[in-house]
Design a protein around this motif. Sequence first.
Motif, PDB file in Angstrom:
ATOM      1  N   GLU A 129     -94.233 -16.377 -12.795  1.00 27.68           N
ATOM      2  CA  GLU A 129     -93.107 -16.587 -13.822  1.00 27.68           C
ATOM      3  C   GLU A 129     -92.778 -15.548 -14.421  1.00 27.68           C
ATOM      4  OE1 GLU A 129     -92.072 -19.853 -17.363  1.00 27.68           O
ATOM      5  OE2 GLU A 129     -94.166 -19.202 -16.956  1.00 27.68           O
ATOM      6  N   ASP A 130     -91.301 -15.300 -14.703  1.00 22.77           N
ATOM      7  CA  ASP A 130     -90.838 -14.211 -15.777  1.00 22.77           C
ATOM      8  C   ASP A 130     -89.764 -14.809 -16.521  1.00 22.77           C
ATOM      9  OD1 ASP A 130     -88.449 -14.148 -13.976  1.00 22.77           O
ATOM     10  OD2 ASP A 130     -89.384 -12.782 -12.906  1.00 22.77           O
ATOM     11  N   ASN A 131     -88.868 -14.207 -16.840  1.00 28.28           N
ATOM     12  CA  ASN A 131     -87.824 -14.911 -17.863  1.00 28.28           C
ATOM     13  C   ASN A 131     -86.643 -15.673 -17.094  1.00 28.28           C
ATOM     14  OD1 ASN A 131     -86.928 -12.181 -17.115  1.00 28.28           O
ATOM     15  ND2 ASN A 131     -85.477 -12.150 -18.953  1.00 28.28           N
ATOM     16  N   ARG A 132     -86.693 -15.343 -15.595  1.00 32.13           N
ATOM     17  CA  ARG A 132     -85.490 -15.881 -15.064  1.00 32.13           C
ATOM     18  C   ARG A 132     -86.064 -16.815 -13.844  1.00 32.13           C
ATOM     19  NH1 ARG A 132     -81.457 -10.891 -13.916  1.00 32.13           N
ATOM     20  NH2 ARG A 132     -80.774 -10.407 -16.111  1.00 32.13           N
ATOM     21  N   VAL A 133     -87.398 -16.653 -13.315  1.00 27.45           N
ATOM     22  CA  VAL A 133     -87.816 -17.170 -11.938  1.00 27.45           C
ATOM     23  C   VAL A 133     -89.148 -17.604 -12.105  1.00 27.45           C
ATOM     24  CG1 VAL A 133     -88.294 -16.910  -9.784  1.00 27.45           C
ATOM     25  CG2 VAL A 133     -86.350 -15.821 -10.742  1.00 27.45           C
ATOM     26  N   GLU A 134     -89.396 -18.996 -11.539  1.00 30.14           N
ATOM     27  CA  GLU A 134     -90.765 -19.311 -11.512  1.00 30.14           C
ATOM     28  C   GLU A 134     -91.176 -19.806 -10.126  1.00 30.14           C
ATOM     29  OE1 GLU A 134     -91.164 -22.348 -14.619  1.00 30.14           O
ATOM     30  OE2 GLU A 134     -89.664 -23.690 -13.823  1.00 30.14           O
ATOM     31  N   VAL A 135     -92.626 -19.833  -9.676  1.00 32.28           N
ATOM     32  CA  VAL A 135     -92.816 -19.957  -8.500  1.00 32.28           C
ATOM     33  C   VAL A 135     -93.970 -21.042  -8.355  1.00 32.28           C
ATOM     34  CG1 VAL A 135     -93.581 -19.013  -6.293  1.00 32.28           C
ATOM     35  CG2 VAL A 135     -91.987 -17.790  -7.670  1.00 32.28           C
TER      36      VAL A 135
END
Length: 305
Positions: A129-135
């Motif tokens: 996870e970051d501020n734009r995408v999660e997996v």
Amino acid sequence: MSSYLTILGFNSAIPTINTSPTAQFLEMEDRHFLIDCGEGTQVQLRKAKVRFSKINHIFISHLHGDHCFGLPGLIASFRLLGRDKPLNVYGPEGIKEMLETIFRITETYRGFEIIYHELNKNYSEKIYEDNRVEVFTIPLNHRIYCNGYIFKEKEKERHLNMSEISKYSEIETCDYQNIKNGKDFELSDGYVLKNEKLTTEPSPPISYAFCSDTRYLEDVIPIIKNVNVLYHESTFLHNLKEMADYTGHTTAFEAAQIAKAANVKKLILGHFSNRYGDLSVFTDEARQIFPATFLPKALETIKLE
């Protein structure tokens, strides 16, 4: 910012003259992910003109060779190209032992850190996870422990309504980010401009699901519900369902059933047995259930929408 998927390889275990084992390159919100790394992946990356330095996260579904035998060579090439930043590798327990054993025996010096994220859960979990995408993982049912992966953009910023904003000289460029983030704007006289007036709805977030080797498994349906694009293995046609079940694979008919039940927008089939010369038989079968089914093309880049 658009998301793109490049199919590097899509056939099953044995490479052919024109096709390679499973590997994909995903660009999402300016992040760059490698998904599986079968034999020859780095050659395919070269052909696709992908800069190796962009890849900081590699996701391996399982430790069968047609999904991971390209990884040691790719990592060795990273070293030769002067990489010094860390590399994150996600995969089943054992992937660290496999790679580190190869590097030890071959006396491969890396010069950069590999951060291993070994997976062993039988339920879906967030692994990036970051501020734009999660997996998230997609637990699958193969002959050995195996995960698919679902990549999701987070809610995007609202769009500026410049025709409305231009009416107010007090709103400066430095205010735009707060407005895109959803904040109202207060004028000097105390009047509050509501954000809904200054912006329009954001673009809907994109999602992509990768379902690697697996038997027909309805458990994946709630995890991949409503994704924009689903890649699902379809090693056999449905007249060989017994063989599919025995070897831990899915038929094209079954992949289409999954896509329909999950209400996905687009289905891409893959991992075809080499017994089939004409791959159009897979779409012929799947489109009876799910018309928006497509075959992959080597080095094809697909806009996810």
